[in-house]
Scaffold this active site. Structure first.
Site, PDB file in Angstrom:
ATOM      1  CB  SER B 135      84.935 -42.108 123.359  1.00 56.27           C
ATOM      2  OG  SER B 135      85.571 -43.317 123.082  1.00 56.27           O
ATOM      3  CD  GLU B 250      90.115 -49.965 124.768  1.00 53.77           C
ATOM      4  OE1 GLU B 250      90.836 -48.999 124.498  1.00 53.77           O
ATOM      5  OE2 GLU B 250      88.883 -49.873 124.916  1.00 53.77           O
TER       6      GLU B 250
HETATM    7  C1  LIG Z   1      80.004 -50.595 125.642  1.00 57.08           C
HETATM    8  C2  LIG Z   1      80.958 -49.495 125.333  1.00 57.08           C
HETATM    9  C3  LIG Z   1      81.852 -49.094 126.291  1.00 57.08           C
HETATM   10  C4  LIG Z   1      82.745 -48.070 126.025  1.00 57.08           C
HETATM   11  N1  LIG Z   1      83.597 -47.671 126.994  1.00 57.08           N
HETATM   12  C5  LIG Z   1      84.415 -46.621 126.764  1.00 57.08           C
HETATM   13  C6  LIG Z   1      85.247 -46.109 127.776  1.00 57.08           C
HETATM   14  O1  LIG Z   1      85.223 -46.603 128.905  1.00 57.08           O
HETATM   15  N2  LIG Z   1      86.041 -45.064 127.519  1.00 57.08           N
HETATM   16  C7  LIG Z   1      86.082 -44.511 126.279  1.00 57.08           C
HETATM   17  O2  LIG Z   1      86.843 -43.574 126.091  1.00 57.08           O
HETATM   18  N3  LIG Z   1      85.304 -44.953 125.280  1.00 57.08           N
HETATM   19  C8  LIG Z   1      84.469 -45.992 125.487  1.00 57.08           C
HETATM   20  N4  LIG Z   1      83.657 -46.448 124.487  1.00 57.08           N
HETATM   21  C9  LIG Z   1      83.659 -45.728 123.219  1.00 57.08           C
HETATM   22  C10 LIG Z   1      84.256 -46.489 122.045  1.00 57.08           C
HETATM   23  O3  LIG Z   1      85.644 -46.477 122.109  1.00 57.08           O
HETATM   24  C11 LIG Z   1      83.727 -45.838 120.771  1.00 57.08           C
HETATM   25  O4  LIG Z   1      82.332 -46.068 120.719  1.00 57.08           O
HETATM   26  C12 LIG Z   1      84.381 -46.371 119.532  1.00 57.08           C
HETATM   27  O5  LIG Z   1      85.703 -45.961 119.458  1.00 57.08           O
HETATM   28  C13 LIG Z   1      83.641 -45.938 118.252  1.00 57.08           C
HETATM   29  O6  LIG Z   1      83.473 -44.554 118.211  1.00 57.08           O
HETATM   30  P1  LIG Z   1      82.018 -43.919 117.929  1.00 57.08           P
HETATM   31  O7  LIG Z   1      81.072 -44.559 118.854  1.00 57.08           O
HETATM   32  O8  LIG Z   1      82.174 -42.459 117.946  1.00 57.08           O
HETATM   33  O9  LIG Z   1      81.645 -44.400 116.470  1.00 57.08           O
HETATM   34  P2  LIG Z   1      82.184 -43.775 115.087  1.00 57.08           P
HETATM   35  O10 LIG Z   1      83.638 -43.633 115.132  1.00 57.08           O
HETATM   36  O11 LIG Z   1      81.379 -42.577 114.738  1.00 57.08           O
HETATM   37  O12 LIG Z   1      81.842 -44.967 114.100  1.00 57.08           O
HETATM   38  C14 LIG Z   1      80.523 -45.192 113.553  1.00 57.08           C
HETATM   39  C15 LIG Z   1      80.606 -46.363 112.581  1.00 57.08           C
HETATM   40  O13 LIG Z   1      81.495 -46.023 111.490  1.00 57.08           O
HETATM   41  C16 LIG Z   1      82.540 -46.935 111.373  1.00 57.08           C
HETATM   42  N5  LIG Z   1      83.772 -46.256 110.986  1.00 57.08           N
HETATM   43  C17 LIG Z   1      84.329 -45.168 111.535  1.00 57.08           C
HETATM   44  N6  LIG Z   1      85.478 -44.854 110.924  1.00 57.08           N
HETATM   45  C18 LIG Z   1      85.678 -45.779 109.954  1.00 57.08           C
HETATM   46  C19 LIG Z   1      86.703 -46.015 108.993  1.00 57.08           C
HETATM   47  N7  LIG Z   1      87.763 -45.259 108.888  1.00 57.08           N
HETATM   48  N8  LIG Z   1      86.565 -47.095 108.199  1.00 57.08           N
HETATM   49  C20 LIG Z   1      85.480 -47.912 108.290  1.00 57.08           C
HETATM   50  N9  LIG Z   1      84.488 -47.728 109.162  1.00 57.08           N
HETATM   51  C21 LIG Z   1      84.583 -46.676 109.999  1.00 57.08           C
HETATM   52  C22 LIG Z   1      82.676 -47.571 112.749  1.00 57.08           C
HETATM   53  O14 LIG Z   1      83.247 -48.835 112.675  1.00 57.08           O
HETATM   54  C23 LIG Z   1      81.226 -47.625 113.212  1.00 57.08           C
HETATM   55  O15 LIG Z   1      80.599 -48.785 112.716  1.00 57.08           O
HETATM   56  C24 LIG Z   1      82.753 -47.465 124.744  1.00 57.08           C
HETATM   57  C25 LIG Z   1      81.854 -47.883 123.773  1.00 57.08           C
HETATM   58  C26 LIG Z   1      80.956 -48.884 124.059  1.00 57.08           C
HETATM   59  C27 LIG Z   1      80.004 -49.298 122.987  1.00 57.08           C
END
Ligand SMILES: Cc1cc2nc3c(=O)[nH]c(=O)nc-3n(C[C@H](O)[C@H](O)[C@H](O)COP(=O)(O)OP(=O)(O)OC[C@H]3O[C@@H](n4cnc5c(N)ncnc54)[C@H](O)[C@@H]3O)c2cc1C
Ligand SMILES: Cc1cc2nc3c(=O)[nH]c(=O)nc-3n(C[C@H](O)[C@H](O)[C@H](O)COP(=O)(O)OP(=O)(O)OC[C@H]3O[C@@H](n4cnc5c(N)ncnc54)[C@H](O)[C@@H]3O)c2cc1C
Lengths: 384, 402
Positions: B135, B250
């Site tokens: 991410s 994962e």
């Molecule tokens: C506790 C925790 C641990 C993590 N650990 C890691 C890690 O170790 N390594 C790593 O790389 N990442 C990690 N992550 C990151 C995680 O993979 C991302 O937070 C996740 O992929 C969502 O991306 P974002 O936070 O950018 O949200 P966004 O992608 O911006 O999403 C925001 C909201 O919009 C919704 N959304 C987005 N696109 C769509 C769509 N096409 N259709 C419908 N809804 C949509 C999402 O569901 C969400 O509710 C972690 C996250 C958390 C919370």
């Protein structure tokens, strides 16, 4: 809580299920079902006596294939197969929403098996349809609650009163009647044409079943009609309850799967805003949620079916869970199947109403989801 | 969770696991252990959990199905048994989750012989902790839009960029990193690396504070970090394919190198009933309220449903589509934990306002903490919205959403 391997669903069980699935798919295509039960809305809901149309030829075929004998013990001329086979069959019947006395007969079989009523089981194995007449007008599903009284008369007994919510009474030949006397509850098997038996059909929403109130006006019964003697009937019904709930859950699961697949197909073909509507997440995600609900219900249903045979002490807990989950899945699948079809889903012409109505009926039988959970909470508490 | 009947060998191994766990259960620590490995934040927690994983690895409960030459134990079909038994025994979880669950299987599938020999043994023993750098601030759900650049210079690659939400980076020796070597192609412009973290020049790990007030994940900055080409996983331009392998593991659709204990959902349900039965309401308890009982029963049904899904999943004849149940598990488990924690908060009433460290907090403040923390699971690892897209498209065959 030991979990049995493979849920007892091996090659033999699968063979029966697959054969049933094929026969029902071929013999009950949806246009045939529509012609059978929903040819005309006046006829369905406005005639003095609601018709109870069903395909007797198909029923004969089911008997020939041994479907009424499946869960009858070998000692009573049956095939003695596992509960999960009847449950898989019930699921297939729900999937095609076929009007048939088989679901009622399978439920009656469970009770007669618990009672050890060999001679009556032999008749079922031979193809006599049966149904349970065990429910009072209050709608209580508690084993032993009944409005029918058994009174001593001469050397025998006569039955007086009414049984309500009797399923497919107009397709059945035998009634399994729960009747009370000062000595407790007993179960009697009474042919539908016995003198003093009157079947008054209810007018019901569901077009794929019939239901009736059955009155007993001094129906004379003797020793051969007794399935469970006075004081023994309640325990027999209690013993049978997990399997009855599980069979109903399976019917709901099968019907819900039809609703899911049919609505998903519609969402792939119906185009609005230049996209098939399944492209929109307000359509896609609810359909996924329906699938999650169905899979939960199916898994619990098979687990309950397995427990009936292999872990009876845990069967009621799982069966209550299965019926609750299946009733919820039925309600949710019904809701989305109509809504996501849009205007056409609101019409008589669109087949989704047939399944919608069957589900509304199944949800209530032997207790809806809320009622199941009320019982379940007590079971969980006791197990703590 | 039950599955196919054990073979003779498997039954013996299960028995061995049970006995070993019985005899080697670690003493409870004097400090609080977090509920999930990605929340480990203190050095004392790390030491305690690393020692435990090392012991489990030595005993064959971790890396069970991995080849001996890579530090494993060379069995087949034993890992699931070891993991089940650790779950059943309620022993602490394995700290190196990202290593075991994601990096190890990815390296096993895509790594070179040297990479497997170098990285897998210390990963399995937890001598080296791993983290996942997928991410970025601009690339979350849409992972393939990652912008961290990797530029080739002779035998090395120069990495520049910004990874976020990186769990366990504060303890990690290594990161599995998705980088961009070309802006010309969204998917084929990605290449996958093993990147050094601990003590690496140009790497900055900064802790991020979560909604719960705890640390646990981080942001990781790369400034001209040198990564030798020998640490590239699979070919240049194959990054997306490799990332898909990682994501399959994962999201729990395949068995990794081990997972271990932690509290089971069934235990949580029982704790919920216990909470309702001791929470006073008027003259009685919360459990006397039929609405509360109904809500608890709904949770219990979902928990049992999850367990029975896992059992049914192994029986092909009773599943409608091979990926239908496996792809559901992430959504089901994370939403179940969220809703059951929320119900715990509801039942505890005003007492649930008391948090970790308050002597009057029910179950030590577990319920509000677990509830807040549950959003990590519904967001991470492919948010549940994305999971529903995948289920709708792959299983129900609905048209692809953008
Ligand atoms: C506790 C925790 C641990 C993590 N650990 C890691 C890690 O170790 N390594 C790593 O790389 N990442 C990690 N992550 C990151 C995680 O993979 C991302 O937070 C996740 O992929 C969502 O991306 P974002 O936070 O950018 O949200 P966004 O992608 O911006 O999403 C925001 C909201 O919009 C919704 N959304 C987005 N696109 C769509 C769509 N096409 N259709 C419908 N809804 C949509 C999402 O569901 C969400 O509710 C972690 C996250 C958390 C919370
Ligand atoms: C009782 C009744 C009375 C009516 N009376 C009249 C009348 O007098 N005059 C008249 O002109 N019309 C009338 N209508 C028609 C009504 O306006 C349409 O049924 C309605 O606009 C939906 O269109 P549709 O039936 O074609 O469904 P569709 O548009 O095909 O929709 C099917 C499903 O897809 C969903 N959907 C469609 N597009 C999207 C999207 N972009 N995002 C998310 N979901 C989407 C819908 O919500 C619906 O669930 C009536 C309908 C009913 C049921």
């Amino acid at each position: 809580m030991a979990l049995t391997k493979d849920l007892g669903f091996g090659p033999d069980e699968q063979l029966v299920r697959d054969q049933a699935r094929k026969l029902l798919k071929d013999s009950v295509p949806v246009d045939k079902l529509r012609t059978l039960v929903a040819r005309d809305h006046h006829e369905a809901y406005e005639t003095k006596i609601q018709p109870a149309s069903w395909d007797e030829g198909l029923w004969k075929q089911m008997i020939e294939l041994g479907w009424t004998a499946l869960s009858v013990p070998e000692s009573a001329g049956g095939l003695g197969m596992k509960t999960i086979v009847s449950v898989a069959l019930a699921e297939e019947l729900g999937r095609v929403a076929v009007p048939s006395p088989l679901p009622a007969t399978l439920a009656a079989t469970v009770v007669l098996k618990a009672a050890g009523a060999t001679s009556w089981l032999e008749k079922i194995a031979g193809g006599e349809a049966a149904t349970l007449a065990v429910t009072p007008e209050s709608g209580s599903w508690e084993p032993g609650d009944t409005d029918v009284e058994a009174r001593a008369a001469g050397g025998g007994v006569t039955l007086h009163g009414k049984a309500s919510f009797v399923q497919d009474a107009r397709k059945a030949r035998l009634l399994v009647v729960s009747a009370k006397s000062p000595a407790g509850v007993a179960l009697y098997v009474v042919p539908v044409d016995a003198p003093g038996v009157t079947i008054t059909p209810d007018r019901i929403v569901d077009l794929t079943r019939d239901q009736a109130t059955v009155s007993f006006d001094g129906v004379a019964v003797d020793a051969k009609n007794v399935a469970a003697g006075e004081g023994k009937g309640k325990a027999v019904l209690e013993q049978a309850l997990p399997a009855i709930l599980t069979l109903l859950a399976a019917d709901a699961c099968g019907a819900a799967e039809w609703q899911l697949q049919t609505t998903a197909e519609y969402a792939k073909s119906r185009v609005q805003f230049e996209h098939p509507i399944g492209f929109f997440q307000a359509v896609k995600h609810p359909l996924v949620n329906v699938m999650l609900a169905i899979d939960r219900a199916k898994s619990l249903t098979y687990a309950a079916a397995c427990a009936v045979d292999e872990d009876p002490a845990d069967a009621l807990r799982l069966a209550r869970m299965a019926k609750a989950a299946a009733s919820d899945a039925a309600a949710f699948a019904s809701d989305r199947s109509v809504q996501l079809h849009g205007g056409i889903g609101f019409t008589w012409e669109c087949d989704v109403h047939l399944w919608f109505k069957r589900q509304k009926h199944t949800e209530q039988l032997f207790g809806n989801a809320t009622q199941q959970r009320a019982h379940l909470a007590r079971i969980l508490e006791a197990a703590l | 969770m039950s599955q196919r009947p054990d073979t003779q060998d498997q039954a013996e191994f299960r028995e061995y696991c049970r006995r070993w766990l019985e005899e080697n259960r670690p003493p409870a620590p004097s400090f609080r252990l977090p509920i999930a490995p990605i929340e480990v934040s203190s050095e004392e927690q790390r030491q305690y959990l690393c020692a435990w994983q090392k012991k489990c690895h030595a005993a064959g409960l971790v890396g069970t199905d991995y080849p001996k030459e890579y530090g494993g134990h060379g069995h087949k079909g034993f890992q699931a048994i070891a993991s089940q038994e650790m779950g059943r025994a309620g022993v602490p979880f394995m700290i190196n989750v990202i290593g075991l669950g994601m990096a190890a299987p990815t390296i096993l599938v895509h790594g070179t012989e040297e990479q497997k020999r170098r990285f897998l043994p210390p990963l399995l023993s937890s001598d080296e902790i791993w983290c996942q750098g997928f991410s970025e601030p601009g690339a979350g759900s849409d992972l393939a839009s990652a912008q961290t650049t990797v530029v080739r210079e002779g035998d090395n690659w120069i990495v520049n960029g910004h990874k976020v939400w990186t769990s366990l980076a504060h303890f990690a020796s290594w990161m599995i990193l998705l980088g961009r070597h070309s802006k010309a192609d969204k998917y084929n412009g990605l290449t996958y690396f093993i990147a050094p973290i601990k003590d690496a020049k140009g790497v900055t790990v900064r802790p991020l504070v979560k909604i719960t007030g705890e640390t646990g994940f981080n942001e990781v900055l790369f400034e001209d970090v040198i990564v030798p080409d020998s640490l590239r996983l699979d070919e240049v331009g194959k990054g997306w394919t490799v990332a898909m392998t990682t994501l399959t593991y994962e999201r729990g659709a395949a068995e990794g190198a081990g997972s271990g204990g932690g509290t089971s959902v069934e235990e949580y349900v029982n704790e919920l009933i216990a909470l309702a039965k001791r929470t006073r309401r008027g003259a009685g308890t919360a459990w006397d309220d039929a609405v509360v009982r109904d809500k608890v029963a709904q949770i219990a049904i979902r928990a049992e449903g999850l367990r029975q899904n896992a059992r049914r999943m192994r029986i092909e004849a009773l599943t409608d589509h091979p990926m239908r149940i496996p792809l559901q598990s992430k959504v089901l488990i994370t939403e179940l934990i969220q809703d059951l924690s929320a119900l715990g908060v509801e039942i505890a009433g005003p007492h649930a306002s008391r948090y970790l460290g308050d002597p009057g907090a029910p179950d030590g403040g577990h319920w509000p903490h677990a509830y807040m923390n549950s959003y990590g699971m519904t967001i991470a690892a492919g948010s549940n919205e994305i999971q529903r897209n995948i289920l709708g498209e792959r299983v129900l065959g609905l048209p692809k959403s953008k």
